[in-house]
Every structure is written in C-alpha cells, then in structure tokens.
Design an enzyme around this catalytic site. Sequence first.
Site, PDB file in Angstrom:
ATOM      1  N   GLU A  31       0.868  -1.168   0.000  1.00 59.30           N
ATOM      2  CA  GLU A  31       0.000   0.000   0.000  1.00 59.30           C
ATOM      3  C   GLU A  31       0.912   1.227   0.000  1.00 59.30           C
ATOM      4  OE1 GLU A  31      -2.727   0.243   3.282  1.00 59.30           O
ATOM      5  OE2 GLU A  31      -3.570   2.132   2.541  1.00 59.30           O
TER       6      GLU A  31
ATOM      7  N   ARG B 257       5.221 -12.696   9.689  1.00 62.92           N
ATOM      8  CA  ARG B 257       5.881 -11.412   9.460  1.00 62.92           C
ATOM      9  C   ARG B 257       7.269 -11.443  10.063  1.00 62.92           C
ATOM     10  NH1 ARG B 257       2.112  -7.516   8.928  1.00 62.92           N
ATOM     11  NH2 ARG B 257       3.534  -5.811   9.345  1.00 62.92           N
TER      12      ARG B 257
ATOM     13  N   LYS C  45       4.551   0.582   9.577  1.00 63.20           N
ATOM     14  CA  LYS C  45       4.598   1.870   8.885  1.00 63.20           C
ATOM     15  C   LYS C  45       4.037   2.984   9.762  1.00 63.20           C
ATOM     16  CE  LYS C  45       2.982   0.117   5.007  1.00 63.20           C
ATOM     17  NZ  LYS C  45       2.373   0.018   3.677  1.00 63.20           N
TER      18      LYS C  45
HETATM   19  P1  ATP Z   1       2.714  -2.245   8.105  1.00 61.58           P
HETATM   20  O1  ATP Z   1       2.225  -3.138   9.178  1.00 61.58           O
HETATM   21  O2  ATP Z   1       4.148  -1.859   8.271  1.00 61.58           O
HETATM   22  O3  ATP Z   1       1.836  -1.069   7.846  1.00 61.58           O
HETATM   23  P2  ATP Z   1       1.513  -3.530   5.874  1.00 61.58           P
HETATM   24  O4  ATP Z   1       1.344  -4.993   5.880  1.00 61.58           O
HETATM   25  O5  ATP Z   1       0.315  -2.718   6.109  1.00 61.58           O
HETATM   26  O6  ATP Z   1       2.714  -3.142   6.810  1.00 61.58           O
HETATM   27  P3  ATP Z   1       1.713  -3.309   3.041  1.00 61.58           P
HETATM   28  O7  ATP Z   1       2.204  -2.179   2.242  1.00 61.58           O
HETATM   29  O8  ATP Z   1       0.295  -3.649   2.966  1.00 61.58           O
HETATM   30  O9  ATP Z   1       2.149  -3.027   4.537  1.00 61.58           O
HETATM   31  O10 ATP Z   1       2.613  -4.584   2.781  1.00 61.58           O
HETATM   32  C1  ATP Z   1       2.937  -5.076   1.507  1.00 61.58           C
HETATM   33  C2  ATP Z   1       3.338  -6.506   1.658  1.00 61.58           C
HETATM   34  O11 ATP Z   1       4.435  -6.630   2.554  1.00 61.58           O
HETATM   35  C3  ATP Z   1       2.211  -7.334   2.222  1.00 61.58           C
HETATM   36  O12 ATP Z   1       2.121  -8.536   1.492  1.00 61.58           O
HETATM   37  C4  ATP Z   1       2.617  -7.581   3.639  1.00 61.58           C
HETATM   38  O13 ATP Z   1       2.115  -8.780   4.101  1.00 61.58           O
HETATM   39  C5  ATP Z   1       4.145  -7.577   3.548  1.00 61.58           C
HETATM   40  N1  ATP Z   1       4.720  -7.182   4.830  1.00 61.58           N
HETATM   41  C6  ATP Z   1       4.505  -6.049   5.521  1.00 61.58           C
HETATM   42  N2  ATP Z   1       5.153  -6.063   6.692  1.00 61.58           N
HETATM   43  C7  ATP Z   1       5.816  -7.246   6.753  1.00 61.58           C
HETATM   44  C8  ATP Z   1       6.665  -7.880   7.708  1.00 61.58           C
HETATM   45  N3  ATP Z   1       6.982  -7.296   8.865  1.00 61.58           N
HETATM   46  N4  ATP Z   1       7.165  -9.100   7.412  1.00 61.58           N
HETATM   47  C9  ATP Z   1       6.869  -9.696   6.250  1.00 61.58           C
HETATM   48  N5  ATP Z   1       6.075  -9.169   5.311  1.00 61.58           N
HETATM   49  C10 ATP Z   1       5.544  -7.959   5.545  1.00 61.58           C
HETATM   50 MG    MG Z   2      -1.374  -3.512   4.560  1.00 57.78          MG
END
Ligand code: ATP
Ligand code: MG
Length: 571
Positions: free
Chosen positions: A47, A273, A283
Amino acid sequence: MADKPAPNPAAAKPNDGPGPDFVRAVIKEDIATNKHGGRVATRFPPEPNGYLHMGHAKSICLNFGAALEHNGTCNLRFDDTNPVKESTEYVQSIQEDVRWLGFDWQGRLYYASDYFPKLFDFAVELIQKGLAYVDDLSADEIREHRGTLTGPGKNSPYRDRSVEENLNLFMRMRDGEFPDGSRVLRAKIDMAHPNLVMRDPTLYRIRKVRHHRTGDTWCIYPLYDFTHCLSDALEGITHSICTLEFENNRALYDWVLDNVSAPCHPRQYEFARLNLNYTVLSKRKLITLVQEGHVRGWDDPRMPTIKGLRRRGYTPESIRFFCERIGVARRDSTVDMALLEFCVREDLNARVPRVFGVLNPVKVVIENYPEGQTETITAPLHPEDASFGARPVPFSRELYIEREDFMEDPPKKFYRLAPGREVRLRYAYFITCAGVVKDPATGEITEIRCVYDPATKGGDAPDGRKVKATLHWVSASHAVPVEARLYGPLFTVPDPGEGGDFRAHLNPKSLEIPPGAVVEPWLADQPAESGWQFERLGYFCVDKDSAPGRPVFNRTVALKDEWARIQKAGG
Ligand code: ATP
Ligand code: MG
C-alpha cells in the site's frame, strides 16, 4: 577494540545455513503436480502509504525470489484503495527500493485503482446474485451487530432489500448522492459464521476524497478483502502470499472468487511477518518517528527502512542474504538484529577496501623522524585480495593514533602502546614510546613522544623481533577532518512495541559523533554510498551530506558483534 586485527570476528556467529521455507515447498509441489499448468505467478502488493522496511524486504525476496527460481513472474501492484493515506511520493520510493534490492517486475506494474471499473462490475454481479446488499447502518451499529467470538451477530434490518433496490442504491452511492459513512455495500454471507470476517463484511464505502491516481472519478472505494483477491485473479496470480494476520481473511478471499465470474482462483498462503528486536517494523510507527522528528527522515540510517539501511551502508546483497537466512515459516518470531549485522559484515568483508581513520585521535610525535619530511607508503586496499590495488598513504613526524590505543599505566592484558613499549604502525614502522606530554591544567595527555626504527620500514623488523600490537594511524598534517556518525540501536529495549508508548524507549544515544575524527587523504572525496572498512573500527560508507574535502561517514556496523554488551546494558 581488538589488539590484533581479527580476520573476520563475525564468522563465528550464527551460521546454520538457509532457513526452511514452506512457501517454496508448496510451489515446488504445485509445479510437480502441474497445478497451474506449471506456472508460477506472484505479486508484491504494497500500500503506498509509507516507505518500505525490512519486513517488506522479506516479502519482496519471497515473492520475487520464488517466482524467479521457477521462471515465473512477479508483479508489483500498488494496493491503493485508501486515498486518504496514500501518495505518489510513496509510489516512487517503493519502486526505487524494489529495484535497488535487485528485483525487476519486467513492466508488470499495476495499481488496484486500475481495476476500479472491473471491481465495480463484480460488485454489481454479487448484488444481482443476491449476495450483496446496501446497508444504511452506521459504522458503530455495524460493529454492534457483528457479535463476538463466542456469540453470533445480528442481521441488519436492511439485509433483505430487493436486488432492484440494492442496485439502485449502489449506483446512487457511486454517483455521489450520499454523504460519507451513510451507507456501505456488504456481502451477504452469514451473521452467525464462526469466522467473524465472514459476518457480512463490508465491500465498499463512500469516501469523497480525491485519489492520487483516479482523481475525483470515484467517491466509493472497495475494501482490501474485496480488492485483493480480485486483483490477484485479474492478474492470473497463482500463489498469493501474504502475512499471517490475513489467515482468517482467506475464507473471504475464497468466497468472493467462488461467487463472481473471476477469470481464475489463486490460492492464498500466509507466512510469519518479520519482527526485528530493538526496532519497530510498522509503517504507522515509522511515520510517527519521522513526523515527530525523532529521526532525520525516512532515510535516517537508524531507521529499519530500505532507504535507511541503504544510507547506512547496507548492500542489496546483504539484505537478500539476510532474508534467505531467516527463512519463511508459519510461526511468528523475532529475529535478532545481530543476524542482520552479521549478514552485512559477511558481505562487506569481501567487497570493500581497507583504509585508516582515527575516531578519537591523540597526537604521536616521532622525535627521531626529520621535521618537514613526508614519505609516501603504498598500502594495499585489501590485505587478502590484491585485485583491490593499493593507495598512497603519507607518513610524517606527527601522526594521530586512537586515544584508547595508549595507556600510561597499562594493566596486564593491554598490549598496545605504553611507555617504553614497541608497537607496529601498520604498513609503516615500529615505534617505541619515550614519554608523554600532558596538559598541566587537566592532566590529559596531549602528545605521545616516540622514536621509530628506520630499519622496520614496511612494518617488519629485519632481526625478526616481534611486537604484540599493530595500530592504525593517520599523518597529522595530511589528516582530513570528518564527521563520523556512529549509530547505536534506535531503542533501548528489545521489544519497543510491547505495551505502552514505543517512543518512551527511544535511545538518546542512537547517534554519536566523536569530535575530532580524521581519515587518511585517500578518503577526502570518495563518492556518496561508497563503502570502506576503517581498519579495526568497522565498516563505514560515505554519506550524501558530505561536502568537498569534508566527508561525512556513517558507520554501517562495527567489526565485532556488540549485541551481547548492548543487551546486558539495556535490559
Ligand atoms: P505495516 O504493518 O508496516 O503497515 P503492511 O502490511 O500494512 O505493513 P503493506 O504495504 O500492505 O504493509 O505490505 C505489503 C506486503 O508486505 C504485504 O504482502 C505484507 O504482508 C508484507 N509485509 C509487511 N510487513 C511485513 C513484515 N513485517 N514481514 C513480512 N512481510 C511484511
Ligand atoms: Mg497492509
């Protein structure tokens, strides 16, 4: 600091081979059984509401890596369904970071917002099948109706609207007739479903907000659960890999795809994760650190962002190596920062030249060396790899050495410079300490007086006599003053996210700049991002804040693992 340069102090650290990876095992199995015609198609779906961090690196390495290993494809897809928090700045930086990590989407760059017209049609299809309805309940009321983990929810009074009425209302939602929050489109599944995600989840909401790509075309926006599975299907994804918190959402992923005329039905797999100790990987928290000025920006070298690590001196190879090492499991765990640092040391050890810098200098005067004389020593840039070549290092009567390499009254195990003792100046000469000069007011040593043995030129004695220490040094009149930024952990506790305010655990000493640091002249104008090992001190890289003749260096990592000491001190 070690008395003798250890060749690779990190080599004894964690070294148990690549971690296990259940997702790759699934993909192998699917190829063996010809499940998707032997095809592998993945996607990385960020995102665009922040910069990428190490957690994303894990997901990138998995999605792009697994596809690459099987001649498959991996799309970069922006999951841009929430216009409130998203921006093109983030879209740009994410593309830069994925490329910098070494991956290529080969032109397959997509945006969920590109699918808005198709998603709208799929929503209409659900309504026509009697599987979706417009609900007039407020967000709070919907929450109250949802029920609990142990008790069923309650049907909305609007649940049994006719197909015609639902179609009419949904079109009018799209046309902007209703205010934000007044109505939503919901799937009609089961308000008593044991999985709360399946209790008539919301598919569309009204948001009269300009979108960074579609502008004012839409005032209704689809939610993640509806968007994601259909985007996957529209792109012909075979393996939709996401993190564990979406495990319960898999039922909805499948429900949507089972109930619309989607072109295919990708399978969702959830992995754990990445969590790293002594930092935060969310984020939302990282944005807070930037916005409140706790760090100097998204690319602050203390940040666990890709941009931060890059500025700190991490290489793409070191990050990919780390992601390989941690593996891909289904159980959440926290990885030690020590492993990340081990990986960058391993990579830089083979990759970067060795040079001299002195972080905390004290002057050495060589009494029997002619005043005004300079000689140029040709010193190898990598003692174990001649292909690095050599550089000229000026040597003269006055030098700087590290203040902690001298002790006036040394304890038994201190082998470095002390009164009457002989040591080696690396690549130069043996010197013997003849005395010290002190500031009469403070008692601080201002000069160490030495004599050198001209017969030891190059650093070896023709009579075969040995010394117990080899010191790095910089000629005082040739020394280039630098700003050396030394980093500690950003937080003082291993789990700053755990309960309470994570900001309360920020480490006030996460950045230290020793006054008076100098480097040899070879380093005066090296390009930004270039990496170096300052012998005995660690790996450093040139920061973009450098000015001509006035370099700024970031310490990427010390030569030795410091985490045992940090953990003891911290808690
Ligand atoms: P955050 O919790 O930091 O806001 P998010 O999952 O909302 O992260 P996205 O931009 O939606 O962030 O993530 C893009 C991809 O990266 C998704 O497939 C998500 O599952 C993966 N991702 C995000 N954070 C992690 C993490 N800590 N470990 C592994 N994969 C991750
Ligand atoms: Mg997300």
